[in-house]
Design a protein around this motif. Structure first.
Motif, short mmCIF file in Angstrom:
data_model
loop_
_atom_site.label_atom_id
_atom_site.label_comp_id
_atom_site.label_asym_id
_atom_site.label_seq_id
_atom_site.Cartn_x
_atom_site.Cartn_y
_atom_site.Cartn_z
N GLU A 57 12.48 10.79 -3.92
CA GLU A 57 11.51 11.33 -4.88
C GLU A 57 10.24 10.48 -4.89
OE1 GLU A 57 13.73 14.62 -6.51
OE2 GLU A 57 11.65 14.04 -6.46
N MET A 58 10.40 9.16 -4.81
CA MET A 58 9.24 8.27 -4.79
C MET A 58 8.37 8.56 -3.56
SD MET A 58 9.14 4.11 -4.39
CE MET A 58 9.95 3.81 -5.94
N ALA A 59 9.03 8.73 -2.40
CA ALA A 59 8.28 9.02 -1.18
C ALA A 59 7.55 10.35 -1.30
CB ALA A 59 9.23 9.03 0.02
N LEU A 60 8.22 11.36 -1.86
CA LEU A 60 7.60 12.69 -2.01
C LEU A 60 6.39 12.61 -2.93
CD1 LEU A 60 7.75 15.69 -1.33
CD2 LEU A 60 9.25 15.99 -3.29
N GLN A 61 6.52 11.90 -4.05
CA GLN A 61 5.41 11.75 -4.99
C GLN A 61 4.23 11.04 -4.32
OE1 GLN A 61 4.97 12.91 -7.96
NE2 GLN A 61 6.98 13.71 -8.44
N PRO A 72 0.84 -1.21 0.00
CA PRO A 72 0.00 0.00 0.00
C PRO A 72 0.87 1.26 0.00
CG PRO A 72 -0.73 -1.57 1.65
CD PRO A 72 0.57 -2.10 1.13
N LYS A 73 0.29 2.36 -0.45
CA LYS A 73 1.06 3.59 -0.65
C LYS A 73 1.73 4.06 0.63
CE LYS A 73 0.58 4.68 -5.01
NZ LYS A 73 1.74 4.84 -5.91
N TYR A 74 1.02 4.04 1.76
CA TYR A 74 1.61 4.63 2.97
C TYR A 74 2.76 3.77 3.50
CZ TYR A 74 -0.81 1.32 6.10
OH TYR A 74 -1.23 0.21 6.75
N ILE A 75 2.69 2.41 3.31
CA ILE A 75 3.82 1.55 3.70
C ILE A 75 4.95 1.70 2.68
CG2 ILE A 75 4.56 -0.84 4.00
CD1 ILE A 75 1.90 -1.48 5.19
N GLN A 76 4.57 1.81 1.40
CA GLN A 76 5.57 2.03 0.35
C GLN A 76 6.36 3.30 0.63
OE1 GLN A 76 4.78 3.41 -3.93
NE2 GLN A 76 4.70 1.16 -4.10
N THR A 77 5.67 4.35 1.09
CA THR A 77 6.34 5.62 1.40
C THR A 77 7.34 5.45 2.54
OG1 THR A 77 4.39 6.84 0.68
CG2 THR A 77 5.97 8.01 2.08
N LYS A 78 6.92 4.78 3.62
CA LYS A 78 7.82 4.57 4.76
C LYS A 78 9.05 3.75 4.35
CE LYS A 78 4.34 4.76 8.44
NZ LYS A 78 3.69 4.03 9.54
N LEU A 79 8.82 2.70 3.55
CA LEU A 79 9.93 1.86 3.14
C LEU A 79 10.89 2.61 2.21
CD1 LEU A 79 11.14 -0.92 3.43
CD2 LEU A 79 9.73 -1.69 1.51
N ALA A 80 10.33 3.44 1.32
CA ALA A 80 11.18 4.25 0.42
C ALA A 80 12.05 5.21 1.23
CB ALA A 80 10.31 5.02 -0.56
N ILE A 81 11.50 5.80 2.29
CA ILE A 81 12.28 6.71 3.16
C ILE A 81 13.41 5.94 3.84
CG2 ILE A 81 12.17 8.08 5.27
CD1 ILE A 81 9.36 8.95 4.42
#
Length: 649
Positions: A74-78, A46-55
């Motif tokens: 950049e992926m997390a920011l997007q 999911p997007k919110y877990i994807q964001t945390k993992l990208a960070i």
């Protein structure tokens, strides 16, 4: 309904478990494997877990692979922006802490890629998002340190000092040793950019005193590398080599490929100045076989090839030098192409972000227009006039406050520099006074000792010869009597020779300190029938001083010890060991003589007082171990970090 709730709860639990497992694997050891595994999983999360993992991935790769780190930031920011766009939320309402973290990671990656201007913009974006959050002081501290470092790299010293002082004030509130170490590194970078290498080395050496734990090991590696570079610039090539080896050690432990290669470059540069061709070839062969070149930036590859080219050119291998130079040019062209593509991608991403922001604002504006149709145009005009007037007043006040603040900061900076200058002068004067006092004390003790030796030794012997001759009639003179007188005269001559030898200053123009010490035990001990065992580790070149003043003092200490062994110890064997390590120079002298009472000797012995005075002057530690009929062991330990080691003539 209950079944649906349990299903959603189960899905949430599994998602958190996946993120936790991947995040933990990044922290524990196999970093590269964990990152590859995380990249495969990202698109299915999911997007919110994807964001945390990208960070998390971006933070791990900041130093080792800044290109990839920037990609995941950049992926997390997007993800953050696109997720909020769907809910019709303005950028001003996005999660501040998460945005600040992403902008900070972008800034660090861009700094490592050499784009300082864009890095500073991202750092300030991170600060803007943390400005109203009082619980993130540690994040603010790290960001201000990076801003100061970036301005120092751009030679913008006033701005660098401004944000350095801001970081300092925050660091005092946090009061953590690791933050203090980071602040020392920031100060070192500031002073190094101003060519104040003495102050820079002072702070970098403070970092090297921290323990080799995970909190400090990466920072100690960078500090050792900076010390190597500074000492190379100051033509202190031996020190540069020592610090390069330390930096290599820490880079290998942390797995920082770029820092490892930069450390090898510094090592080869110092070896090249010392014409150590064999060592350089060994290092080149080691680097070619052990470094993972896929993780090395184009800039580091360029520096590596350029360093090899200089070495080959100096040794007359023009073909190899030309090949390395062509390879360096190729790496630079690749870096320029990458930088152009990086700038193009950043412009494209910034444009996309602005477009999304405009879409949000348009939606809000349409909604606002629909709900505000009944408002009169005149009220709207009055509203805009008030806003413009308020902005103008606020701008005027802010400009005046900023001007006053800048003036006050300059005044404070000047006062601090003046105070520091006065303290430095005072410390230098006090050091010179202590050194002069110690030297005069040693000279007085030396004069007193020589006077007593002349009176008690030579004077007594001559008086004995005179009385013996006067008491013996000429008619009673036999060959045994003549031999006895000759023996007494020979002993007196030896005593005079020993005293004169002690008075003559050793020469360091045609002979080294090591040669003078060897001549010393040859003349005083070996020629008088005392067996000497002499060993030096790791090399025979153990002289640590730059000044003959300190060489002479150490020479006199060793001379006094040898003289006491010859005159008083009645020893048949003497063992001399000299060991030089990374911390100190240790000289030990042991004999199998009759020994002495240490307490009595320290109270009444001029020789012991003379030795103690001179070792105090050398900032050395002196220790005795002796008992009557048990021999004597003497140790002299001189720390290599002593302030007198680097003293000039």
């Amino acid at each position: 309904m209950i079944k649906k709730a349990f299903t959603l709860l189960f899905i949430f639990f599994v998602q958190q478990l996946v993120y936790s497992a991947v995040g933990d694997s990044l922290i524990i050891g196999g970093k590269n494997v964990a990152i590859e595994d995380a990249e495969k999983r990202l698109e299915y999360l999911p997007k919110y877990i994807q964001t945390k993992l990208a960070i998390t991935i971006s933070r791990v790769l900041t130093e080792e692979a800044p290109e990839k780190s920037l990609k995941y930031a950049e992926m997390a920011l997007q993800n953050i922006i696109s997720g909020q766009t769907a809910n019709n939320v303005s950028l001003n309402e996005l999660p501040k802490a998460q945005l600040a973290q992403v902008y900070y990671l972008r800034g660090r990656a861009l700094t490592n890629l050499g784009d300082n201007d864009l890095a500073i913009k991202n750092y300030f974006s991170a600060i803007d998002n943390l400005e109203r959050i009082t619980t993130y002081n540690e994040n603010k501290f790290d960001i201000y340190c990076n801003i100061s470092n970036t301005y120092s790299a751009n030679n913008q010293f006033e701005l660098a000092w401004k944000y350095l002082t801001t970081a300092d004030s925050i660091g005092k509130k946090i009061a953590k040793p690791e933050k203090t170490a980071n602040l020392y590194y920031t100060k070192a970078m500031y002073y190094a950019s101003m060519q104040n290498t003495d102050s820079a080395q002072l702070y970098l050496k403070e970092i090297m005193k921290y323990p080799d734990s995970n909190l400090y090991i990466f920072l100690k590696g960078k500090a050792a590398l900076r010390l190597s570079v500074i000492n190379f610039a100051n033509s202190e090539y031996i020190r540069a080599i020592n610090y390069a080896f330390q930096s290599i050690h820490y880079a290998q432990r942390t797995g920082q490929t770029n820092n490892l290669l930069e450390s090898y470059i510094s090592l080869i540069s110092s070896y090249n100045e010392l014409n150590r061709t064999t060592e350089i070839k060994s290092v080149i062969a080691l680097v070619n076989t052990t470094v993972n070149w896929h993780k090395v930036s184009n800039i580091q590859k360029f520096n590596w090839e350029l360093t090899k080219s200089r070495f080959y050119e100096k040794n007359g291998d023009l073909k190899s030098a030309t090949q390395c130079l062509n390879s360096a040019i190729q790496q630079m062209n690749t870096e320029r192409t990458f930088q152009r593509s990086l700038v193009s991608e950043n412009i494209s991403r910034q444009f996309e972000i602005q477009q999304k922001e405009k879409e949000i604002e348009i939606l809000k504006l349409n909604s606002f227009i629909e709900t505000q149709k009944q408002l009169k145009i005149r009220l709207l005009q009055y509203f805009f006039v008030i806003i413009i007037a308020f902005i103008a007043v606020a701008f005027g006040l802010a400009y005046r406050n900023r001007k006053t603040k800048t003036k006050n900061q300059l005044t404070i900076l000047q006062q601090r520099e003046e105070i520091a200058r006065e303290k430095l002068i005072t410390n230098i004067n006090q050091s010179q006074l202590r050194a002069t006092k110690a030297q005069l004390t040693g000279q007085e003790l030396e004069r007193d000792r020589i006077g007593k030796e002349l009176h008690d030794g030579v004077g007594g012997a001559l008086a004995g010869i005179k009385l013996t001759l006067e008491a013996t009639p000429y008619t009673s003179v036999t060959q045994d009597f003549v031999n006895m007188i000759k023996s007494m005269i020979h002993k007196t001559t030896q005593e005079v020779r020993l005293i004169s030898h002690n008075l003559v200053l050793p020469s360091f123009h045609n002979a080294t300190l090591e040669d003078n010490v060897e001549d010393l035990f040859e003349d005083i001990l070996i020629k008088n029938g005392i067996k000497v065992s002499y060993s030096v580790y790791p090399t025979k070149n153990w002289d640590i001083y730059q000044s003959n003043i300190y060489r002479i003092q150490l020479y006199r200490v060793i001379q006094e010890i040898f003289t006491n062994i010859y005159k008083h110890a009645k020893a048949s064997e003497v063992e001399i060991q000299i060991v030089k390590n990374n911390e100190s120079l240790i000289i030990t002298i042991e004999d199998n003589g009759v020994g002495f009472d240490i307490t009595e000797a320290k109270r009444n012995g001029i020789g012991i007082k003379n030795i103690q005075s001179r070792t105090d002057f050398l900032d050395a530690k002196l220790s005795f171990d002796s008992m009557p009929l048990k021999g004597t062991f003497i140790s002299i330990e001189i720390p290599l970090k002593s302030k007198i080691i680097d003293a000039n003539e």
